[in-house]
Every structure is written in structure tokens, then in C-alpha cells.
Scaffold this motif. Sequence first.
Motif, PDB file in Angstrom:
ATOM      1  N   THR A 421       0.854  -1.182   0.000  1.00  0.00           N
ATOM      2  CA  THR A 421       0.000   0.000   0.000  1.00  0.00           C
ATOM      3  C   THR A 421       0.892   1.234   0.000  1.00  0.00           C
ATOM      4  N   LYS A 434      -5.251   6.604  -2.747  1.00  0.00           N
ATOM      5  CA  LYS A 434      -6.182   5.804  -3.548  1.00  0.00           C
ATOM      6  C   LYS A 434      -5.639   5.626  -4.959  1.00  0.00           C
ATOM      7  N   ALA A 435      -5.507   4.379  -5.368  1.00  0.00           N
ATOM      8  CA  ALA A 435      -4.998   4.094  -6.712  1.00  0.00           C
ATOM      9  C   ALA A 435      -5.969   4.602  -7.759  1.00  0.00           C
ATOM     10  N   ASN A 449      -8.097  -1.997 -13.896  1.00  0.00           N
ATOM     11  CA  ASN A 449      -7.872  -1.104 -12.746  1.00  0.00           C
ATOM     12  C   ASN A 449      -6.871  -1.721 -11.773  1.00  0.00           C
ATOM     13  N   GLY A 451      -4.318  -2.426  -8.916  1.00  0.00           N
ATOM     14  CA  GLY A 451      -4.086  -1.796  -7.621  1.00  0.00           C
ATOM     15  C   GLY A 451      -2.662  -1.999  -7.165  1.00  0.00           C
ATOM     16  N   TYR A 452      -2.500  -2.273  -5.878  1.00  0.00           N
ATOM     17  CA  TYR A 452      -1.174  -2.381  -5.279  1.00  0.00           C
ATOM     18  C   TYR A 452      -0.838  -3.851  -5.025  1.00  0.00           C
ATOM     19  N   ASP A 461       2.291   3.929 -10.353  1.00  0.00           N
ATOM     20  CA  ASP A 461       0.932   4.070  -9.845  1.00  0.00           C
ATOM     21  C   ASP A 461       0.456   5.509  -9.985  1.00  0.00           C
TER      22      ASP A 461
END
Length: 496
Positions: A421, A434-435, A449, A451-452, A461
Motif C-alpha cells: 500500500t 487511492k490508486a 484497474n 491496484g497495489y 501508480d
Amino acid sequence: MMRIRSFIAVTALLLFIQCKNENKIQVALAKPSPKQIEFADWEVGAFIHFGLNVFTGQEHGDGKEPPSKFNPTHLDAEQWVKTAKALGAKYACLTVRHEGGFCLWPSKSTDYTIANSPYKEGKGDITREFVNACRKYDMKVGLYHTSSHDTNAALSWYDGPIGWGKDRDSLVNIAFQDKERFERYKKIQVQQFTELLTNYGPVDYMWSDHWGCKGGEEMWQIITDLAAELQPNMVFMGPETWVPGNESGLVVYPMWNAVNTVDGTKYTRPSANEDDVTVENDYGLLEKEVRKGHPRGKFWRVRECTTHLAFHKGGWFWHPDVTIPRTLSEHIDLYYRTVGLGANTIINLPPDNRGLIPDDIVAAATAFGAAIKARFAKPVAELLEVQTGNEVEISWQEPKEINTVMLMENIANGQKVAKYTLEAFIDGKWQTLKAANHFPIAKPPYNPNPGYETIGHKKIDRVEPVVTNKIRFKCLESVAEPVELRQFKVFNCEPY
């Protein structure tokens, strides 16, 4: 007695935790070779698709069109390389012999070469012109050759029409039932491969199209060993790099560079995990398997996304009124969904029948290279030394707006991060960033989409903008310790 039992229980628990941590630390991860790390650092390449097909309108080549049709009147290999430089490419790869079998050098293995074309009255060697141009402009040399698809060598005996796909494959299967014919075919491939890797000095990269395809296992093992013998410092597509399952500039995410293989050796393709899939045919691609890789896989293969579709309309080879570049915003999106997810991207820049890359493709390549360079030229803050540990902070003096974070793992010791994160220090407390990664063209199994999760060579990112002077990376899950970041950069990039 109770105290003794408690002491024993606590000691056992501590030993269990210690052993568990030691096991995690001692996991034997696949690691890239120095040349694979260097290749990953090149990040962007240029694919130069040029040959007889430009003059016949074919894409794959049936091996029947005569060399007399090949006559580029203004060919300039230096223009190709300078366009690749403008793109931001660190390596360029020329189709010195595509699937139809026509050679862009005067090979002694066949008559199907430029020696029998009008180009420079049969005295030309475009492979040498290209290699010389690359060296002049400090571009890594890449050559395309496919030992499993040479229609001229395989089907010269056949007088009828030859279509791509099942038609060609069935004819080749018939041809290779004749063992003597197959041995002659193998001899031609080995001779061509040897010429390319001995007559032009050091070659940095070889794109071996359809490497490891079914039916050619015997030949591919010979070629793979020959590559290692003749050019040990060369990165060879197949055992050292792999494709993502499409030609649209998409990479699966999460993605591991480590893979297991079909037979457990370096000579075969990545094997599937339980949830891996084979996608619908993309243009004509044989390599349709989408492989996420495996965190504890045995072999390291750098992922490289080949694309023409994401950079221009039309096929790999130039076609009049069809080969038209896409928009700059589409090109930037391509960069984020390939390099930004840990892969290389090799982008097609096809010369026309003059032997020059068309002006609109040159302009698009130049705009792309300039935009990417400007976007990442001035980080708000950066850490350029290896940082070890599950938490790494980066800070700067005055609060500034940020919207992009770039992370690189120290892959020399393997790929380890499975989930992480990003947090920003705002109003005296840490808040999750927030990604905001979004790729509109991505459809399952490709992640629209991301993310991490994995990082690998590089993860870029985009995040919802915040004003801060400190952010931190936190590893939440890893497959081994210690976690190592090679670079950590923060940006405020222009929208696109």
C-alpha cells in the motif's frame, strides 16, 4: 510446573515463528541474469518490420513472391534508428528474415534473398546497414528471425496457394513427414542463424518468433543452444523473455517474471497456473497464452509486450492508406499499462516501400518520446539507493501536490512483493493513497484497474492527487524477505 510449561510453550512459539521467518527468508527465488536486468532497464524498444511483404501487400509471406519485387529506392537505416531514438527506445529490432523466408542479407543458405533483388543491383546487405546505424547512434542491436516459420524453405515444393494459419500449418506438417526434407529445412535455419550471429559482431537481442511452438521442439533446442554458444551476452527471446498473450500492448496484472515451464526445462514455454487462460486470437498471434507467472517459478523471463495495434492502425508491415498512428494519449496509456506494470514494450515503426518510416509515424514516435521524457524528468522526490525493509518513507521540504508514484524492486535478488500500500502524511496522520490506475481497453484476463500488488522491475501508480511532503511504501505481503526497493520516486504528472 505451570511456569515451566508456560516457558516451554512460549519458547516453542518463538522457535516456530523464527523457523517460519527463516523459511520465508531462505526461499530460493528465481533471479534474473545481469543481461536480463539490463534488458528490463531498456524498457522501450522499436520493432522495424520491413521486407518483401511491403511490396506484395502480404503480412506473413507465402514464400512464393519473387525477390524481383523488392526494390526500396530511398532506404535509410539511419532514419529508422533516429526515429527509434526519438521514440525513447533503447533497442531496435529488424525483421531480417520474416516468416515468408526472404532474407535481408545475402545468405548463402538460399536464393531467396536481396542478392537476387534490384536493391543495389543485388549487392546490398540491409542487415549490415541496420547494425551499423544502431552502433553509430548508440542503439542496442536486435534481429528478428524465426526458425519454425520459413514458408519458402518448407514449401518450395508446393505449387498451390498458401494461406496463413491452418492452411499453412497443414501443408508444413505434410512437408515435414519427409524426414530428408525436414533435415534440409533444419540445416537452412542453422546456417542462417549462424550467419546472423557470426558475421555482424555483437548482437544484443534476438527476437525468435514462435519460439518453442508445437512441432518444432527438436529444432528450437538446437537453435537455443546455438544462440548461447555464438552470442552468450545476447538476450534471446524465448528462454530469457516472453510475450504477454496479445499484440495490443497489454500485460496481465498481477504479474510475476518467474515462471515454470511445460517440461521443467529452459527449452519450453511457460506453463499455466490453474487460473491462467488462452485468449481469443489477436490479429494472428500464435502466442495467445496469458501467463501470470509464478512467484516461486524456476525460470526468470522478462515480459515484453509487442505491439503495432496500440501504436498505429494496420498490420505489422506498412500498407498504403492503412498504417496510421493513434493519438498521443493512447500512446501514453500504452506506456503506463506495459512499462508501468513491470514489462518492456517493443513498438512497431514500419518503413514504407521507399524504405523510410512515414512522416506521420516519425512525428508520432517523436511526440511519444518527448512526452514520456518530460513526464518523468522532474520528480518531486526520489530515493535512488536500495532500500531494505517492509516500510520505506520518502519526504521533501515543502508540501506539494502529487499524483504519481514509481517503485522499482531490486530484482537482482528476485521478485518478492505480492501486495503493498501507499500512504501520505496529511494533517498529522497517515492516509492511504487511492490508486487511480485505469486502462479502458483492458478486458479480462487483463486488469483494467490495477491496484497495489506486484512491482517487479517497475510499477508506476497513478493516485488520486493529494498535497503532502511525505509518503510511505508498506509491504503487506511478500514471498521472501527482505523486501528491497531499488528506486522510489514521486511525481506530479500532467493529465493526458
